[in-house]
Design a protein around this motif. Structure first.
Motif, PDB file in Angstrom:
ATOM      1  N   SER A  69     -21.020   0.046  -3.757  1.00 19.61           N
ATOM      2  CA  SER A  69     -21.166  -1.203  -3.020  1.00 19.61           C
ATOM      3  C   SER A  69     -20.135  -1.233  -1.893  1.00 19.61           C
ATOM      4  N   GLU A  70     -20.252  -2.210  -1.004  1.00 26.84           N
ATOM      5  CA  GLU A  70     -19.269  -2.327   0.081  1.00 26.84           C
ATOM      6  C   GLU A  70     -17.868  -2.543  -0.485  1.00 26.84           C
ATOM      7  N   GLU A  71     -17.764  -3.324  -1.562  1.00 26.72           N
ATOM      8  CA  GLU A  71     -16.469  -3.569  -2.197  1.00 26.72           C
ATOM      9  C   GLU A  71     -15.894  -2.271  -2.776  1.00 26.72           C
ATOM     10  N   VAL A 113      -9.154   2.482   0.615  1.00 26.66           N
ATOM     11  CA  VAL A 113      -7.731   2.198   0.388  1.00 26.66           C
ATOM     12  C   VAL A 113      -7.093   3.346  -0.384  1.00 26.66           C
ATOM     13  N   GLU A 114      -7.787   3.828  -1.405  1.00 27.94           N
ATOM     14  CA  GLU A 114      -7.256   4.939  -2.208  1.00 27.94           C
ATOM     15  C   GLU A 114      -7.127   6.204  -1.367  1.00 27.94           C
ATOM     16  N   LEU A 131      -3.800  10.146   1.510  1.00 28.85           N
ATOM     17  CA  LEU A 131      -3.502  10.831   2.761  1.00 28.85           C
ATOM     18  C   LEU A 131      -2.065  10.561   3.200  1.00 28.85           C
ATOM     19  N   ALA A 132      -1.622   9.324   3.041  1.00 28.61           N
ATOM     20  CA  ALA A 132      -0.235   8.995   3.393  1.00 28.61           C
ATOM     21  C   ALA A 132       0.737   9.764   2.511  1.00 28.61           C
TER      22      ALA A 132
END
Length: 110
Positions: A71-73, A80-81, A86-87
């Motif tokens: 879903s979009e959520e 976010v994950e 990546l950070a």
């Protein structure tokens, strides 16, 4: 935005000096004025609709192939994950270095 004439609107933008220098260098390297370089760059960037079309085709193929259709959520949570990972991996350095050799790309995900 100010208008030079009825057909050529112009706008001024403020960017950090480092950004300006990088863009000016890229323009010079391409043999273009900064104005021409930015115009060419702007024309090469897809607008939201063309960017969405391949994403939707990919989503449909993935759903048909394995039934996965977040879903979009769920997609927002996955984004976010991914950003977090990546950070943590120092992606800026990795992206600047270019693609990993095939042997390095086959390891398990982090």
């Amino acid at each position: 935005m100010t208008e030079k004439n009825a057909t050529t609107p112009e706008a001024g933008i403020s960017v950090p000096a480092e950004v300006y220098d990088r863009l000016a260098g890229a323009a010079a390297g391409a043999g273009l004025s900064l104005r021409a370089y930015l115009g060419r760059l702007a024309q090469s960037l897809p607008t939201p609709a063309p960017r969405a079309e391949p994403a939707e085709r990919t989503r449909a193929v993935r759903h048909e192939w394995n039934g996965y259709d977040p879903s979009e959520e769920e997609q927002a949570e996955l984004d976010v994950e991914l950003d977090r990972r990546l950070a943590r991996a120092g992606t800026r350095d990795l992206l600047a270095a270019g693609p990993a050799p095939a042997s390095a790309a086959s390891g398990p995900p982090g």
